[in-house]
Design an enzyme around this catalytic site. Structure first.
Site, mmCIF file in Angstrom:
data_model
loop_
_atom_site.group_PDB
_atom_site.id
_atom_site.type_symbol
_atom_site.label_atom_id
_atom_site.label_comp_id
_atom_site.label_asym_id
_atom_site.label_seq_id
_atom_site.Cartn_x
_atom_site.Cartn_y
_atom_site.Cartn_z
ATOM 1 N N ARG A 149 0.817 -1.197 0.000
ATOM 2 C CA ARG A 149 0.000 0.000 0.000
ATOM 3 C C ARG A 149 0.860 1.259 0.000
ATOM 4 O O ARG A 149 1.698 1.458 0.874
ATOM 5 C CB ARG A 149 -0.875 -0.030 1.244
ATOM 6 C CG ARG A 149 -1.721 1.186 1.364
ATOM 7 C CD ARG A 149 -2.512 1.149 2.644
ATOM 8 N NE ARG A 149 -3.434 2.272 2.597
ATOM 9 C CZ ARG A 149 -4.185 2.621 3.597
ATOM 10 N NH1 ARG A 149 -4.165 1.937 4.702
ATOM 11 N NH2 ARG A 149 -4.981 3.634 3.482
ATOM 12 N N ARG B 85 -3.883 6.186 -3.292
ATOM 13 C CA ARG B 85 -3.430 4.974 -2.608
ATOM 14 C C ARG B 85 -3.618 3.745 -3.491
ATOM 15 O O ARG B 85 -4.500 3.714 -4.346
ATOM 16 C CB ARG B 85 -4.148 4.773 -1.274
ATOM 17 C CG ARG B 85 -5.633 4.550 -1.288
ATOM 18 C CD ARG B 85 -6.512 5.796 -1.266
ATOM 19 N NE ARG B 85 -6.054 6.904 -0.464
ATOM 20 C CZ ARG B 85 -6.262 7.032 0.837
ATOM 21 N NH1 ARG B 85 -6.920 6.106 1.491
ATOM 22 N NH2 ARG B 85 -5.831 8.091 1.464
ATOM 23 N N ASP C 130 -7.186 0.540 -0.460
ATOM 24 C CA ASP C 130 -7.819 0.931 0.789
ATOM 25 C C ASP C 130 -8.930 -0.077 1.054
ATOM 26 O O ASP C 130 -9.759 -0.316 0.171
ATOM 27 C CB ASP C 130 -8.452 2.314 0.557
ATOM 28 C CG ASP C 130 -8.436 3.186 1.783
ATOM 29 O OD1 ASP C 130 -7.840 2.790 2.792
ATOM 30 O OD2 ASP C 130 -9.033 4.264 1.711
ATOM 31 N N ASP D 295 -11.896 -0.648 3.813
ATOM 32 C CA ASP D 295 -12.590 -0.051 4.956
ATOM 33 C C ASP D 295 -13.657 -1.003 5.467
ATOM 34 O O ASP D 295 -14.501 -1.469 4.681
ATOM 35 C CB ASP D 295 -13.272 1.261 4.546
ATOM 36 C CG ASP D 295 -12.280 2.371 4.248
ATOM 37 O OD1 ASP D 295 -11.197 2.382 4.870
ATOM 38 O OD2 ASP D 295 -12.589 3.224 3.403
HETATM 39 N N1 ROI Z 1 -12.359 9.016 -3.595
HETATM 40 C C1 ROI Z 1 -12.947 8.042 -4.287
HETATM 41 N N2 ROI Z 1 -13.664 8.340 -5.383
HETATM 42 N N3 ROI Z 1 -12.867 6.732 -3.912
HETATM 43 C C2 ROI Z 1 -12.152 6.367 -2.812
HETATM 44 O O1 ROI Z 1 -12.111 5.159 -2.487
HETATM 45 C C3 ROI Z 1 -11.532 7.367 -2.045
HETATM 46 N N4 ROI Z 1 -10.833 7.067 -0.913
HETATM 47 C C4 ROI Z 1 -10.285 8.003 -0.166
HETATM 48 C C5 ROI Z 1 -10.387 9.468 -0.505
HETATM 49 C C6 ROI Z 1 -8.986 10.056 -0.591
HETATM 50 C C7 ROI Z 1 -11.189 10.141 0.579
HETATM 51 N N5 ROI Z 1 -11.046 9.691 -1.756
HETATM 52 C C8 ROI Z 1 -11.645 8.710 -2.469
HETATM 53 O O2 ROI Z 1 -9.665 7.651 0.948
#
Ligand code: ROI
Length: 165
Positions: A89, A98, A101, A103
């Site tokens: 990552r 990134r 991610d 979550d």
């Molecule tokens: N914006 C989008 N479109 N998708 C994401 O997964 C995503 N993830 C983030 C931030 C930087 C907030 N922006 C994102 O962590």
């Protein structure tokens, strides 16, 4: 006798905007299916989304997975972070681009407020790239606070989000 966490339904948000994002997300979905004491029971289509956050950055590929797991929340978080690490990552800055991610969006109907983990994910209700994929898996979903996913969707524009598969 050891105590075993009962089967819990959880939802995981996936996002990437670096180093072949589509492959990152597809690979991560396959890895979620391999987590211990866990079954992958649903996955949304892949979506392309405009980056939320400051400055210019590439579009994201987003998806949501549903799992049934016997892992406790922090054990699940450890597993998710291990998958992120395995994708080497890169996270250059907060809100920045990134490679992967993951979550933990929802864990059963639970509300968790822990230094390492907040569930439901604090931004879930505002992010089209989470709400639309969630609805693709479970349109009837109701959040722990009693809010219906459909009600959130009705007030959240798709904002350029589009299905890519
Ligand atoms: N914006 C989008 N479109 N998708 C994401 O997964 C995503 N993830 C983030 C931030 C930087 C907030 N922006 C994102 O962590």
């Amino acid at each position: 006798m050891s105590r075993v966490t009962p089967a819990i339904t959880a939802f995981i948000g996936l996002g990437s905007n670096l180093e072949n994002p589509r492959a990152q997300v597809e690979q991560a979905l396959a890895e979620l299916a391999q987590l211990p004491d866990t079954r992958l029971t649903g996955q949304s289509p892949l979506y392309q989304s405009r980056a939320v956050g400051p400055g210019e950055q590439p579009d994201y590929i987003n998806a949501v997975a549903r799992i049934i797991t016997h892992l406790e929340p922090l054990a699940l978080l450890d597993q998710l972070q291990a998958v992120e690490q395995a994708h080497q990552r890169v996270r250059l800055e907060r809100w920045g681009p990134r490679t992967l991610d993951l979550d933990l969006l929802l864990y059963d109907g639970q509300v968790i407020d822990h230094p390492r983990l907040q569930v439901p994910h604090p931004y879930l209700a505002q992010r089209s790239f989470v709400l639309y994929p969630l609805a693709a898996i479970d349109p009837q979903l109701v959040l722990p606070c009693g809010t219906r996913l459909a009600a959130l969707l009705a007030q959240t524009p798709a904002d350029g989000l589009r299905v890519i598969n």
